[in-house]
Design a protein around this motif. Sequence first.
Motif, mmCIF file in Angstrom:
data_model
loop_
_atom_site.group_PDB
_atom_site.id
_atom_site.type_symbol
_atom_site.label_atom_id
_atom_site.label_comp_id
_atom_site.label_asym_id
_atom_site.label_seq_id
_atom_site.Cartn_x
_atom_site.Cartn_y
_atom_site.Cartn_z
ATOM 1 N N THR A 1 8.925 74.884 0.421
ATOM 2 C CA THR A 1 8.123 76.176 -0.290
ATOM 3 C C THR A 1 6.898 76.065 -0.213
ATOM 4 O OG1 THR A 1 9.977 76.013 -1.898
ATOM 5 C CG2 THR A 1 8.468 77.722 -1.863
ATOM 6 N N ALA A 2 6.119 74.865 -0.225
ATOM 7 C CA ALA A 2 4.672 74.727 -0.421
ATOM 8 C C ALA A 2 4.373 74.831 1.192
ATOM 9 C CB ALA A 2 4.417 73.349 -0.896
ATOM 10 N N VAL A 3 4.863 74.117 1.927
ATOM 11 C CA VAL A 3 4.622 74.295 3.565
ATOM 12 C C VAL A 3 4.533 75.913 3.969
ATOM 13 C CG1 VAL A 3 4.924 73.541 5.795
ATOM 14 C CG2 VAL A 3 5.114 71.999 3.906
ATOM 15 N N THR A 4 5.526 76.402 3.480
ATOM 16 C CA THR A 4 5.767 77.852 3.853
ATOM 17 C C THR A 4 4.597 78.503 3.485
ATOM 18 O OG1 THR A 4 8.109 77.713 3.890
ATOM 19 C CG2 THR A 4 7.408 79.727 3.805
ATOM 20 N N ALA A 5 4.142 78.623 2.009
ATOM 21 C CA ALA A 5 3.165 79.116 1.251
ATOM 22 C C ALA A 5 1.932 78.950 1.859
ATOM 23 C CB ALA A 5 3.369 78.895 -0.397
ATOM 24 N N LEU A 6 1.769 77.573 2.277
ATOM 25 C CA LEU A 6 0.558 77.120 2.959
ATOM 26 C C LEU A 6 0.400 77.583 4.356
ATOM 27 C CD1 LEU A 6 -1.928 75.328 2.633
ATOM 28 C CD2 LEU A 6 -0.909 73.651 3.904
ATOM 29 N N THR A 7 1.386 78.015 5.171
ATOM 30 C CA THR A 7 1.515 78.493 6.518
ATOM 31 C C THR A 7 1.209 80.175 6.246
ATOM 32 O OG1 THR A 7 3.102 76.932 7.090
ATOM 33 C CG2 THR A 7 2.761 79.138 8.513
ATOM 34 N N ALA A 8 1.695 80.685 5.315
ATOM 35 C CA ALA A 8 1.448 82.163 5.021
ATOM 36 C C ALA A 8 -0.106 82.233 4.710
ATOM 37 C CB ALA A 8 2.308 82.951 3.975
ATOM 38 N N ALA A 9 -0.770 81.537 3.755
ATOM 39 C CA ALA A 9 -2.045 81.742 3.426
ATOM 40 C C ALA A 9 -2.986 81.513 4.675
ATOM 41 C CB ALA A 9 -2.377 80.499 2.329
#
Length: 56
Positions: free
Chosen positions: A2-10
């Motif tokens: 989830t952190a990787v997905t959030a970072l990618t979205a940011a």
Amino acid sequence: MTAVTALTAAVTGLAPFLVPLASATLVVSAGTWVMVRRDRRLRSHLPQDRPPYGDD
């Protein structure tokens, strides 16, 4: 994951700001490099026995 997905979205959200920022950084660093090089070249041609500001 989830952190990787959030970072990618940011990062994707900031992409429109990052590209002009990177371009501006390159322009400023190139301009600074040119000014420093020009200053060094001019100083190397000055006479060493007197200051560059006049005949006091």
